[in-house]
Design a protein around this motif. Sequence first.
Motif, mmCIF file in Angstrom:
data_model
loop_
_atom_site.group_PDB
_atom_site.id
_atom_site.type_symbol
_atom_site.label_atom_id
_atom_site.label_comp_id
_atom_site.label_asym_id
_atom_site.label_seq_id
_atom_site.Cartn_x
_atom_site.Cartn_y
_atom_site.Cartn_z
ATOM 1 N N ARG A 1 -8.858 5.095 -3.733
ATOM 2 C CA ARG A 1 -8.231 4.477 -4.897
ATOM 3 C C ARG A 1 -8.411 2.972 -4.772
ATOM 4 N N ASP A 2 -8.582 2.309 -5.898
ATOM 5 C CA ASP A 2 -8.643 0.850 -5.883
ATOM 6 C C ASP A 2 -8.025 0.300 -7.150
ATOM 7 N N SER A 3 -7.587 -0.959 -7.062
ATOM 8 C CA SER A 3 -6.963 -1.609 -8.204
ATOM 9 C C SER A 3 -6.991 -3.118 -7.993
ATOM 10 N N TRP A 4 -6.826 -3.834 -9.084
ATOM 11 C CA TRP A 4 -6.734 -5.290 -9.075
ATOM 12 C C TRP A 4 -5.271 -5.683 -9.224
ATOM 13 N N PHE A 5 -4.861 -6.717 -8.478
ATOM 14 C CA PHE A 5 -3.488 -7.213 -8.525
ATOM 15 C C PHE A 5 -3.511 -8.725 -8.714
ATOM 16 N N PRO A 6 -2.443 -9.267 -9.321
ATOM 17 C CA PRO A 6 -2.361 -10.726 -9.442
ATOM 18 C C PRO A 6 -2.006 -11.349 -8.092
ATOM 19 N N ARG A 7 -2.279 -12.638 -7.957
ATOM 20 C CA ARG A 7 -1.800 -13.365 -6.769
ATOM 21 C C ARG A 7 -0.321 -13.620 -6.978
ATOM 22 N N SER A 8 0.479 -12.644 -6.578
ATOM 23 C CA SER A 8 1.915 -12.677 -6.822
ATOM 24 C C SER A 8 2.638 -12.123 -5.604
ATOM 25 N N ARG A 9 3.852 -12.593 -5.390
ATOM 26 C CA ARG A 9 4.640 -12.073 -4.269
ATOM 27 C C ARG A 9 4.972 -10.595 -4.434
ATOM 28 N N ARG A 10 4.840 -10.068 -5.636
ATOM 29 C CA ARG A 10 5.086 -8.638 -5.876
ATOM 30 C C ARG A 10 3.888 -7.769 -5.505
ATOM 31 N N SER A 11 2.729 -8.361 -5.332
ATOM 32 C CA SER A 11 1.517 -7.571 -5.102
ATOM 33 C C SER A 11 1.551 -6.720 -3.836
ATOM 34 N N PRO A 12 2.083 -7.197 -2.698
ATOM 35 C CA PRO A 12 2.158 -6.292 -1.543
ATOM 36 C C PRO A 12 2.964 -5.026 -1.845
ATOM 37 N N GLN A 13 4.063 -5.179 -2.566
ATOM 38 C CA GLN A 13 4.878 -4.017 -2.934
ATOM 39 C C GLN A 13 4.091 -3.072 -3.844
ATOM 40 N N LEU A 14 3.389 -3.619 -4.810
ATOM 41 C CA LEU A 14 2.605 -2.785 -5.725
ATOM 42 C C LEU A 14 1.474 -2.072 -4.986
ATOM 43 N N ALA A 15 0.844 -2.763 -4.045
ATOM 44 C CA ALA A 15 -0.232 -2.142 -3.263
ATOM 45 C C ALA A 15 0.320 -1.033 -2.366
ATOM 46 N N ARG A 16 1.494 -1.236 -1.769
ATOM 47 C CA ARG A 16 2.112 -0.170 -0.956
ATOM 48 C C ARG A 16 2.403 1.058 -1.813
ATOM 49 N N ARG A 17 2.865 0.834 -3.027
ATOM 50 C CA ARG A 17 3.135 1.962 -3.925
ATOM 51 C C ARG A 17 1.846 2.723 -4.234
ATOM 52 N N MET A 18 0.761 1.984 -4.478
ATOM 53 C CA MET A 18 -0.525 2.628 -4.739
ATOM 54 C C MET A 18 -0.965 3.444 -3.520
ATOM 55 N N LEU A 19 -0.760 2.910 -2.323
ATOM 56 C CA LEU A 19 -1.112 3.641 -1.112
ATOM 57 C C LEU A 19 -0.296 4.929 -0.997
ATOM 58 N N ARG A 20 1.003 4.848 -1.209
ATOM 59 C CA ARG A 20 1.843 6.055 -1.132
ATOM 60 C C ARG A 20 1.393 7.103 -2.138
ATOM 61 N N GLU A 21 1.066 6.667 -3.353
ATOM 62 C CA GLU A 21 0.601 7.610 -4.378
ATOM 63 C C GLU A 21 -0.699 8.285 -3.946
ATOM 64 N N LEU A 22 -1.610 7.536 -3.339
ATOM 65 C CA LEU A 22 -2.847 8.126 -2.837
ATOM 66 C C LEU A 22 -2.545 9.111 -1.715
ATOM 67 N N LEU A 23 -1.744 8.701 -0.751
ATOM 68 C CA LEU A 23 -1.461 9.563 0.395
ATOM 69 C C LEU A 23 -0.724 10.836 -0.010
ATOM 70 N N ASP A 24 0.013 10.793 -1.117
ATOM 71 C CA ASP A 24 0.672 12.001 -1.637
ATOM 72 C C ASP A 24 -0.333 13.045 -2.112
ATOM 73 N N THR A 25 -1.564 12.628 -2.394
ATOM 74 C CA THR A 25 -2.583 13.569 -2.876
ATOM 75 C C THR A 25 -3.427 14.143 -1.742
ATOM 76 N N VAL A 26 -3.204 13.659 -0.528
ATOM 77 C CA VAL A 26 -4.035 14.035 0.618
ATOM 78 C C VAL A 26 -3.236 14.956 1.538
ATOM 79 N N PRO A 27 -3.805 16.091 1.931
ATOM 80 C CA PRO A 27 -3.091 16.944 2.895
ATOM 81 C C PRO A 27 -2.746 16.143 4.154
ATOM 82 N N ASP A 28 -1.512 16.196 4.552
ATOM 83 C CA ASP A 28 -0.991 15.464 5.713
ATOM 84 C C ASP A 28 -1.175 13.956 5.595
#
Length: 145
Positions: free
Chosen positions: A14-41
């Motif tokens: 998965r990939d995405s573009w984020f703004p240079r914002s203090r919220r971006s690490p949180q948004l990227a972590r959410r994207m990672l969790r969503e990806l990992l939810d689709t992967v066995p284990d």
Amino acid sequence: MPGTDRPTDPTAARDSWFPRSRRSPQLARRMLRELLDTVPDGHRFTEVGELLTSELVGNAVLHSGMPGRLIRVLFAVDDTRLRIEVHDAGDRPPVPRQPAATDGCGRGLLLVEALALAWGHAPRPDGIGKVVWCECGPGSIGDAT
């Protein structure tokens, strides 16, 4: 039946573009969790993956030095590894340093070095800036050595 909607592809990405914002690490972590939810284990990569994502995206936000530019975050995961890439428009390479005990920041790359199986940086192949990447294995932070 639980788990039947899991992809059969051995590598999920998965990939995405984020703004240079203090919220971006949180948004990227959410994207990672969503990806990992689709992967066995996939949950085996969550703890270390979120910390490494926070560090790399946070560094891009703080140090890329290019107002108005976006940060691209890419994740790829298979049974054995999670790869995290952060692309930014800055040209200064990341350099781990030993901060003083009283410094409020400067420890991020030391964490990346300690927790990642490998990490590095390179010029972006398609334009301005650099890509900083790391790979981690499954396991909790206490298991990463």
